[in-house]
Design an enzyme around this catalytic site. Structure first.
Site, short mmCIF file in Angstrom:
data_model
loop_
_atom_site.label_atom_id
_atom_site.label_comp_id
_atom_site.label_asym_id
_atom_site.label_seq_id
_atom_site.Cartn_x
_atom_site.Cartn_y
_atom_site.Cartn_z
N VAL A 59 31.86 26.16 25.70
CA VAL A 59 31.53 26.61 27.05
C VAL A 59 30.17 26.05 27.50
O VAL A 59 30.02 25.65 28.66
CB VAL A 59 31.59 28.15 27.16
CG1 VAL A 59 31.14 28.61 28.55
CG2 VAL A 59 33.00 28.63 26.88
N GLY A 62 30.85 22.56 28.53
CA GLY A 62 31.54 22.54 29.82
C GLY A 62 30.66 22.92 30.98
O GLY A 62 30.67 22.27 32.03
N GLU A 63 29.87 23.99 30.80
CA GLU A 63 29.00 24.42 31.91
C GLU A 63 27.91 23.41 32.19
O GLU A 63 27.57 23.15 33.35
CB GLU A 63 28.39 25.79 31.62
CG GLU A 63 27.57 26.28 32.80
CD GLU A 63 27.35 27.78 32.83
OE1 GLU A 63 26.78 28.23 33.83
OE2 GLU A 63 27.76 28.47 31.89
N SER A 64 27.38 22.81 31.15
CA SER A 64 26.34 21.78 31.35
C SER A 64 26.89 20.61 32.14
O SER A 64 26.27 20.16 33.12
CB SER A 64 25.80 21.32 30.00
OG SER A 64 25.18 22.38 29.32
N SER A 67 28.04 21.88 35.87
CA SER A 67 26.92 22.20 36.75
C SER A 67 26.13 20.96 37.13
O SER A 67 25.73 20.80 38.29
CB SER A 67 25.98 23.21 36.07
OG SER A 67 26.63 24.45 35.94
#
Length: 141
Positions: A59, A62-64, A67
């Site tokens: 996660v 993925g978030e890095s 975003s």
């Protein structure tokens, strides 16, 4: 924002930085453009006590990616902030490096949605992550 070539996008992402957490986890950008962002993350150091890649590490990858991709799309004077993220883990990496490939699902003026597919060294899908970011004006400096 007009399309940014991969090398320009990678320069932008490298100059902006990925943040202390991603850096501490060993994440590295490989490719960065509006159409496709790629980063790697070592399994070693990012595992659960039983030796499997931690779901939270998928996660973070993925978030890095999602975003950062949303902020590239947002452009100067605008800021993308995450409002929703979900992940489905379908395989556990136990060694080597995982690779996240981020592609846009929707690039709007106020909302972006990206899908990040994380695979292991053998190209097997380990996790599928979807992130939604809201784009707003950046705070005054």
């Amino acid at each position: 924002m007009s399309d940014v070539a991969t090398s320009e996008g990678l320069d932008w992402a490298t100059a902006r930085g990925m943040g202390a957490l991603a850096q501490k986890m060993g994440m590295e950008f490989v490719e960065f453009s509006l159409e496709r962002c790629v980063a790697t993350l070592p399994v070693e150091g990012n595992t659960q006590p039983v030796g499997l890649m931690h779901g939270g590490a998928y996660v973070v990858l993925g978030e890095s990616l999602g975003s950062m991709a949303a902020n590239l799309h947002a452009g100067p004077g605008r800021l993308a902030v995450g409002v929703d993220i979900n992940a489905t883990h379908t395989r556990s990496a136990t060694s080597g490096v995982v690779t996240g490939v981020c592609t846009p699902v929707h690039l709007g003026r106020s909302i972006t949605v990206h899908e990040i597919v994380v695979t292991d060294d053998q190209g097997r899908r380990c996790s599928t992550i979807r992130i939604t970011n809201m784009i707003k004006d950046a705070p005054a400096a």
